[in-house]
Write a protein that holds these residues in place. Structure first.
Motif, PDB file in Angstrom:
ATOM      1  N   CYS A  85       0.829  -1.200   0.000  1.00  0.00           N
ATOM      2  CA  CYS A  85       0.000   0.000   0.000  1.00  0.00           C
ATOM      3  C   CYS A  85       0.867   1.255   0.000  1.00  0.00           C
ATOM      4  N   GLY A  86       1.890   1.272   0.861  1.00  0.00           N
ATOM      5  CA  GLY A  86       2.768   2.439   0.895  1.00  0.00           C
ATOM      6  C   GLY A  86       3.533   2.618  -0.404  1.00  0.00           C
ATOM      7  N   ASN A  87       4.013   1.500  -0.986  1.00  0.00           N
ATOM      8  CA  ASN A  87       4.751   1.593  -2.239  1.00  0.00           C
ATOM      9  C   ASN A  87       3.854   2.059  -3.383  1.00  0.00           C
ATOM     10  N   LEU A  88       2.625   1.536  -3.436  1.00  0.00           N
ATOM     11  CA  LEU A  88       1.718   1.948  -4.494  1.00  0.00           C
ATOM     12  C   LEU A  88       1.386   3.425  -4.375  1.00  0.00           C
ATOM     13  N   THR A  89       1.223   3.906  -3.142  1.00  0.00           N
ATOM     14  CA  THR A  89       0.947   5.334  -2.955  1.00  0.00           C
ATOM     15  C   THR A  89       2.112   6.182  -3.436  1.00  0.00           C
ATOM     16  N   ARG A  90       3.329   5.759  -3.115  1.00  0.00           N
ATOM     17  CA  ARG A  90       4.505   6.525  -3.546  1.00  0.00           C
ATOM     18  C   ARG A  90       4.668   6.468  -5.057  1.00  0.00           C
ATOM     19  N   LEU A  91       4.390   5.283  -5.653  1.00  0.00           N
ATOM     20  CA  LEU A  91       4.500   5.178  -7.110  1.00  0.00           C
ATOM     21  C   LEU A  91       3.464   6.045  -7.808  1.00  0.00           C
ATOM     22  N   SER A  92       2.267   6.158  -7.212  1.00  0.00           N
ATOM     23  CA  SER A  92       1.227   6.977  -7.834  1.00  0.00           C
ATOM     24  C   SER A  92       1.542   8.460  -7.771  1.00  0.00           C
ATOM     25  N   GLU A  93       2.500   8.852  -6.907  1.00  0.00           N
ATOM     26  CA  GLU A  93       2.840  10.267  -6.760  1.00  0.00           C
ATOM     27  C   GLU A  93       4.123  10.637  -7.485  1.00  0.00           C
ATOM     28  N   VAL A  94       4.649   9.717  -8.289  1.00  0.00           N
ATOM     29  CA  VAL A  94       5.865  10.009  -9.036  1.00  0.00           C
ATOM     30  C   VAL A  94       5.573  11.113 -10.044  1.00  0.00           C
ATOM     31  N   GLY A  95       6.380  12.155 -10.023  1.00  0.00           N
ATOM     32  CA  GLY A  95       6.228  13.252 -10.971  1.00  0.00           C
ATOM     33  C   GLY A  95       5.246  14.322 -10.545  1.00  0.00           C
ATOM     34  N   ARG A  96       4.648  14.188  -9.370  1.00  0.00           N
ATOM     35  CA  ARG A  96       3.722  15.210  -8.906  1.00  0.00           C
ATOM     36  C   ARG A  96       3.793  15.299  -7.389  1.00  0.00           C
ATOM     37  N   ASP A  97       3.190  16.355  -6.844  1.00  0.00           N
ATOM     38  CA  ASP A  97       3.238  16.594  -5.410  1.00  0.00           C
ATOM     39  C   ASP A  97       2.384  15.576  -4.663  1.00  0.00           C
ATOM     40  N   PRO A  98       2.721  15.281  -3.394  1.00  0.00           N
ATOM     41  CA  PRO A  98       1.866  14.405  -2.595  1.00  0.00           C
ATOM     42  C   PRO A  98       0.467  14.995  -2.459  1.00  0.00           C
ATOM     43  N   ALA A  99      -0.532  14.136  -2.507  1.00  0.00           N
ATOM     44  CA  ALA A  99      -1.919  14.592  -2.427  1.00  0.00           C
ATOM     45  C   ALA A  99      -2.291  14.871  -0.989  1.00  0.00           C
ATOM     46  N   MET A 100      -2.936  16.018  -0.765  1.00  0.00           N
ATOM     47  CA  MET A 100      -3.400  16.369   0.563  1.00  0.00           C
ATOM     48  C   MET A 100      -4.752  15.712   0.819  1.00  0.00           C
ATOM     49  N   THR A 101      -4.970  15.287   2.041  1.00  0.00           N
ATOM     50  CA  THR A 101      -6.248  14.698   2.399  1.00  0.00           C
ATOM     51  C   THR A 101      -7.292  15.800   2.541  1.00  0.00           C
ATOM     52  N   PRO A 102      -8.535  15.550   2.176  1.00  0.00           N
ATOM     53  CA  PRO A 102      -9.567  16.591   2.265  1.00  0.00           C
ATOM     54  C   PRO A 102      -9.924  16.901   3.712  1.00  0.00           C
ATOM     55  N   THR A 103     -10.379  18.132   3.946  1.00  0.00           N
ATOM     56  CA  THR A 103     -10.849  18.518   5.266  1.00  0.00           C
ATOM     57  C   THR A 103     -12.166  17.806   5.542  1.00  0.00           C
ATOM     58  N   GLU A 104     -12.217  17.077   6.641  1.00  0.00           N
ATOM     59  CA  GLU A 104     -13.390  16.270   6.923  1.00  0.00           C
ATOM     60  C   GLU A 104     -13.528  16.056   8.413  1.00  0.00           C
ATOM     61  N   ASP A 105     -14.617  15.436   8.775  1.00  0.00           N
ATOM     62  CA  ASP A 105     -14.907  15.115  10.169  1.00  0.00           C
ATOM     63  C   ASP A 105     -13.904  14.079  10.663  1.00  0.00           C
ATOM     64  N   PRO A 106     -13.103  14.384  11.718  1.00  0.00           N
ATOM     65  CA  PRO A 106     -12.105  13.403  12.182  1.00  0.00           C
ATOM     66  C   PRO A 106     -12.733  12.113  12.690  1.00  0.00           C
ATOM     67  N   THR A 107     -14.003  12.151  13.107  1.00  0.00           N
ATOM     68  CA  THR A 107     -14.633  10.925  13.594  1.00  0.00           C
ATOM     69  C   THR A 107     -14.984   9.969  12.461  1.00  0.00           C
ATOM     70  N   LYS A 108     -14.871  10.419  11.194  1.00  0.00           N
ATOM     71  CA  LYS A 108     -15.127   9.548  10.051  1.00  0.00           C
ATOM     72  C   LYS A 108     -13.901   8.742   9.651  1.00  0.00           C
ATOM     73  N   ASP A 109     -12.769   9.029  10.274  1.00  0.00           N
ATOM     74  CA  ASP A 109     -11.551   8.271   9.990  1.00  0.00           C
ATOM     75  C   ASP A 109     -11.736   6.833  10.473  1.00  0.00           C
ATOM     76  N   PRO A 110     -11.417   5.825   9.632  1.00  0.00           N
ATOM     77  CA  PRO A 110     -11.583   4.429  10.066  1.00  0.00           C
ATOM     78  C   PRO A 110     -10.788   4.090  11.317  1.00  0.00           C
ATOM     79  N   LYS A 111      -9.698   4.814  11.587  1.00  0.00           N
ATOM     80  CA  LYS A 111      -8.886   4.539  12.763  1.00  0.00           C
ATOM     81  C   LYS A 111      -9.408   5.235  14.016  1.00  0.00           C
ATOM     82  N   TRP A 112     -10.387   6.131  13.851  1.00  0.00           N
ATOM     83  CA  TRP A 112     -10.901   6.854  15.016  1.00  0.00           C
ATOM     84  C   TRP A 112     -11.771   5.946  15.870  1.00  0.00           C
ATOM     85  N   ARG A 113     -11.575   6.024  17.168  1.00  0.00           N
ATOM     86  CA  ARG A 113     -12.386   5.256  18.106  1.00  0.00           C
ATOM     87  C   ARG A 113     -12.782   6.169  19.266  1.00  0.00           C
TER      88      ARG A 113
END
Length: 242
Positions: free
Chosen positions: A18-46
């Motif tokens: 997953c990390g490698n695919l993300t880095r490969l998808s960003e080759v030649g362009r800036d890292p994508a910023m995550t959208p502003t959203e409700d932090p409680t919607k994060d799958p890791k939020w408990r």
């Protein structure tokens, strides 16, 4: 051997896919910023559960303008409910100095022989001395020196959102910010539990007043990739015993 190494490399690639695919998808362009959203919607939020004291109802007084538990006569503008914004002030200075020196040495010697054994020593060749059949010696020397000198300083202001109001009135705060500068994505995150009494009149709270505080300041991009060892080198550092 080659198949085993190929299997290890393939497994490592799949584990970090997953990390490698993300880095490969960003080759030649800036890292994508995550959208502003409700932090409680994060799958890791408990949601957080904490030991709570017994809740006692506040007494109602007739013909009284003062509300029990209020900190001001007029409405308090500080964060108090889910969705309110509070600014977290992080001013952390940490320094450590550790030095350790060890030295160990050991020398041993063993010898064994059978000068007389029921007369059988007489039939041995003359080149063999039965009194010196076995002799062994060993020596070991180990010297280790280690030193750690670390100085860290982090100063930042971060606005967060109240995501929970615990039964005892404490507030769970989650703060996130991202900065994209020259293809380098800076990510700041602060989470923790604060007391309403610790929120200052300007709606700020110090990080050392936060319980279960988690403060993260990192980056992702081209500069970080150059400073971080490749995953193959990290695997070799872990697996190679020499």
């Amino acid at each position: 051997m080659i198949r085993a190494m190929a299997g290890v490399l393939l497994g490592t690639f799949l584990l970090s896919g997953c990390g490698n695919l993300t880095r490969l998808s960003e080759v030649g362009r800036d890292p994508a910023m995550t959208p502003t959203e409700d932090p409680t919607k994060d799958p890791k939020w408990r949601p957080i559960t904490m030991p709570m004291p017994v809740r006692t109802p506040s007494p109602n007084e007739a013909n009284a303008l003062w509300r029990s538990g209020s900190r001001a006569f007029f409405k308090d503008q500080r964060a108090a409910q889910v969705g309110d914004i509070v600014t977290v002030l992080v001013n952390m200075k940490d320094a450590a100095n550790l030095k350790n020196v060890t030295s160990a040495a050991r020398t041993s010697s063993e010898s064994a022989g059978v000068p007389n054994f029921f007369g059988l020593e007489t039939i041995l060749p003359k080149a063999i001395d039965p009194s010196k059949l076995l002799s062994a010696s060993s020596g070991n020397t180990n010297i280790g020196t280690g030193q750690i000198q670390r100085t860290e300083a982090v100063t930042l202001r971060l606005a967060g959102i109240v995501t929970q109001v615990l039964p005892n009135g404490n507030l769970v705060v989650a703060a996130r910010q991202e900065f994209l500068v020259n293809s380098e994505l800076r990510n700041l995150q602060v989470t923790g539990v604060i007391r309403p009494q610790d929120i200052a009149s300007d709606n700020t709270v110090l990080h050392d007043r936060m319980a279960e505080a988690r403060i993260s300041y990192g980056s992702r991009g081209q500069l970080t990739d150059l400073q971080r060892a490749r995953w193959g080198q990290q695997m070799m550092d872990i697996l190679v015993p020499f």
